[in-house]
Write an enzyme that holds these catalytic residues in place. Structure first.
Site, PDB file in Angstrom:
ATOM      1  N   GLU A 310       0.843  -1.204   0.000  1.00 52.13           N
ATOM      2  CA  GLU A 310       0.000   0.000   0.000  1.00 52.13           C
ATOM      3  C   GLU A 310       0.879   1.255   0.000  1.00 52.13           C
ATOM      4  OE1 GLU A 310      -2.910   0.221  -0.714  1.00 52.13           O
ATOM      5  OE2 GLU A 310      -3.858  -1.694  -0.270  1.00 52.13           O
ATOM      6  N   ASP A 463     -14.734  24.386 -44.102  1.00 50.69           N
ATOM      7  CA  ASP A 463     -15.294  24.891 -42.840  1.00 50.69           C
ATOM      8  C   ASP A 463     -15.153  26.403 -42.839  1.00 50.69           C
ATOM      9  OD1 ASP A 463     -16.164  25.348 -40.291  1.00 50.69           O
ATOM     10  OD2 ASP A 463     -14.352  24.592 -39.303  1.00 50.69           O
ATOM     11  N   GLU A 534     -19.603  23.178 -44.828  1.00 56.52           N
ATOM     12  CA  GLU A 534     -20.262  23.177 -43.522  1.00 56.52           C
ATOM     13  C   GLU A 534     -21.209  24.365 -43.403  1.00 56.52           C
ATOM     14  OE1 GLU A 534     -18.991  23.770 -38.904  1.00 56.52           O
ATOM     15  OE2 GLU A 534     -17.666  22.519 -40.139  1.00 56.52           O
ATOM     16  N   ASP A 651      -9.131  24.886 -37.155  1.00 58.48           N
ATOM     17  CA  ASP A 651      -9.977  24.805 -38.353  1.00 58.48           C
ATOM     18  C   ASP A 651      -9.421  23.817 -39.378  1.00 58.48           C
ATOM     19  OD1 ASP A 651     -11.590  27.157 -37.437  1.00 58.48           O
ATOM     20  OD2 ASP A 651      -9.664  28.151 -37.730  1.00 58.48           O
TER      21      ASP A 651
END
Length: 674
Positions: A310, A463, A534, A651
């Protein structure tokens, strides 16, 4: 040899003695004939052939005659008697001739002797005995040691990996000259088909980390490892550090119990001051057990193996003491822990994921590739790829997930699933190897010998951005074609409006048309053009841009021009594309293709807006490198973005992603003549 009455009385007397607690359990020896040793001395006799026996045997004449006939009196006449051989045997022996040993045979014997040298080494014998006993324990051979050991045990992969780490490091430190030979033995013993040099170097490391979900037998598996190491490795020193004292005491008692019940008859087992030692007559093997609240007990020790249980919950002050053992070249430190990813303090070992050498081993119910999709589905409890093994004693279902999250939101992912949450959130989606391959390997699309293999259709995605703010957004245009199962980028444009006084639709259409016409003139084998504009920002402007592009292209060439059509609010097909939920699917598909080497660029790539200041491919790679995933909350749909603070917009990469996405035949029906 005894009469019936005497045998019955002796058997009855023997049974009485067996019932007495003061008498040893083994009163009849199998090595010597002392069957009458427990009778009174007056009835005992010492016979040359029978040893210590009951005097009644003297009355058994056949027995006495047999002993006398075959008695060896050790007389000198018998030893000096001359042996006689047959004449034919003597002549045959005289005719025998021996050839000298050849150099090849002598070399083979030397090689064989060198090969078997490892198996005669005392250190190797210790390792082999450890492996033999451990295999016996896995097969349930120690049925008398601990309740439940009689059942066969099947190890999880991380447990087998942990065992290999322990054995290989001990073998390297104890037998450095024969380390490679020991490796071959371990490969055979663990039934490993292939082990690369990289994996071998990992096993040689001085520290390794295992992050395992809870309830998987981390501490349980450490107990037999320590026990069998103490039994077989002479002079080994083992350290065990736990986050709580009661955990270290529990492991201490379990190891002591197993040692005393398994091999206390052969070795002296001692427990003193939290140290278990086994005396091997020549040296002692010891194991020290401590908690992180008393780390001074491990200072000054000379550990060969240090197990930190642990480790995520060990006090940071104690960690400095533990890490000090890295300076010792014969010490192996193994950190084993579960994680709680809600706090950086309980998952700090995950930082080792970015280490230059592999030392972090993470076990989880969900692989890193599907962790985010697993998070988005609120009732999922298994990885979609089903590649990971879940033990039979682990029960996970949608009710367990809901119940855990009802107690504390996010508890299922943070506490139960495993330790990959913090790692995967910062994982780069695009690999370095794929970026380097994309940058270096560019196809020549003007090679006439390859015309037959290139696709005949050019896909263009546009776009548009109607703003002059270069930091906000620009117009991205990408022209993509096919080459067998790969995708070729023919053209890239990242266009920004100079000012708002000019007609934005006309400027954007002219930029795209100029690039398209140049690509078509350079590549005469292209006979069809498919364009998607687009329209999420402005549908009317998208329709106008499409019409302007069609007029410009058809005025210069006779190629067939098709546009992606989408129904508008009046259910009329219009030449624009509306991006919706398929954006995430397109990005994931692009990432998969790019990392697999299916996205390539043309050496004759056309670009009028980028090529003046940058290499278009390097410009595109900057945006690809910024691609990351954004998960808002558990149960919500994740988003992808390539925008970073103080960096260029995304873009162009979006245009490339959507162009490759629309290349699939499933979208062909949406392309029509406008």
């Amino acid at each position: 040899m005894l009469r019936g009455d005497s045998a019955a009385k002796i058997q009855e007397r023997y049974a009485e003695l067996q019932k007495r607690k003061s008498h040893p359990t083994s009163c009849i020896s199998t090595a010597f004939t002392n069957v009458a040793a427990l009778c009174r001395k007056r009835y005992q006799m010492m016979h040359p052939e029978l040893g210590l026996a009951h005097s009644c045997n003297e009355a058994f004449l056949p027995l006495m005659a047999f002993c006398g006939r075959h008695r060896d009196y050790n007389s000198p006449e018998e030893s000096q008697r001359e042996l006689l051989f047959h004449e034919r045997l003597k002549s045959a022996l005289d005719e025998l001739t021996f050839r000298p040993c050849s150099e090849e045979q002598r070399a083979s014997y030397q090689k064989l002797d060198a090969l078997t040298e490892l198996y005669r080494d005392p250190q190797f014998q210790q390792i082999n005995n450890f492996m033999t006993d451990f295999k016996k324990w896995l097969d349930g051979g120690f049925s008398t040691a601990v309740e439940g050991d009689a059942k066969a045990i099947r190890l999880e992969p991380f447990q087998k990996n942990l065992l290999i780490h322990v054995i290989f490091f001990i073998a390297v430190t104890k037998i450095p000259v024969l380390a490679n030979r020991v490796l071959q033995y371990l490969i055979h013993a663990f039934q490993i088909d292939f082990l690369s040099q990289t994996s071998i170097d990992i096993f040689k490391q001085k520290a390794t980390v295992f992050l395992v979900p809870r309830r998987h037998g981390k501490t349980w598996f450490i107990i037999p490892i320590i026990s069998f190491l103490l039994k077989h490795m002479i002079g080994i020193s083992i350290g065990y550090v736990a986050h709580q004292k009661h955990v270290s005491q529990f492991v201490l008692k379990e190891v002591e119990f197993r040692c005393r019940h398994t091999f206390a008859r052969d070795y002296v087992v001692e427990n003193k001051d939290n140290v278990i030692s086994i005396d091997h007559r020549g040296a002692k093997s010891t194991a020290l057990f401590a908690s992180c609240y008393n780390t001074n007990s491990i200072r000054g020790q000379n550990f060969h193996l240090l197990l930190v249980d642990e480790a995520h919950f060990i006090k940071k002050e104690a960690f400095n003491t533990i890490l000090g053992f890295l300076a010792q070249n014969t010490t192996k430190i193994i950190f084993i822990s579960s994680t709680n990813t809600t706090s950086d303090a309980t998952c700090f070992l995950t930082r080792l994921n970015n280490a230059p050498f592999d030392m972090l081993n993470v076990v989880s119910y969900v692989c890193e590739e599907h962790l985010h999709s697993f998070t988005e589905k609120g009732d999922a409890t298994a990885c979609p790829c089903y590649r990971l093994h879940k033990p039979t004693f682990i029960s996970l279902n949608s009710q367990v997930r809901k119940t855990a999250n009802m107690f504390m939101p996010g508890a299922f992912m943070d506490e139960i699933i495993g330790g990959t949450n913090k790692i995967s959130q910062n994982t780069v989606l695009i690999t370095d190897q794929s970026r380097e391959e994309f940058d270096i390997l560019r196809y020549s699309t003007l090679n006439t010998n390859a015309y037959d293999y290139f696709g005949k259709t050019l896909y263009v995605y546009l776009d548009p951005a109607f703003t002059t703010n270069r930091k906000a957004s620009g117009t991205g245009v990408a022209a993509v074609g096919a080459y067998r199962h790969q995708f070729l980028i023919y053209g890239l444009e990242h266009f920004f409006l100079r000012d708002l006084s000019e007609s934005s639709e006309v400027a954007i259409a002219e930029c795209a048309a100029h690039m398209i016409i140049s690509v078509l003139s350079l590549h005469p084998y292209l006979d069809e053009l498919r364009i998607a504009v687009e329209g999420n920002t402005n549908q009317a402007a998208a329709v106008r841009i499409a019409c302007l592009i069609r007029q410009s292209v058809q005025s210069s060439t006779l190629i067939r021009v098709l546009f992606y059509h989408t129904p508008d609010q009046n259910h009329i097909e219009q030449p624009f594309y509306l991006m919706g939920r398929d954006k995430a699917l397109a990005v994931e598909q692009f990432i998969s293709r790019f990392n697999s080497g299916y996205i390539k660029a043309s050496q004759e790539l056309v670009s009028y807006t980028i090529k003046l200041s940058h290499d278009p491919i390097e410009y595109l790679l900057e945006q690809i490198q910024n691609l990351h995933r954004v998960t808002l909350a558990e149960g919500t749909t994740a988003r992808y973005s390539a925008k970073r603070q103080n960096r260029i917009s995304d873009d162009l990469i979006i245009a490339v992603i959507m162009a490759t996405y629309l290349c699939d035949d499933i979208h062909a029906i949406r392309f029509r003549v406008s």
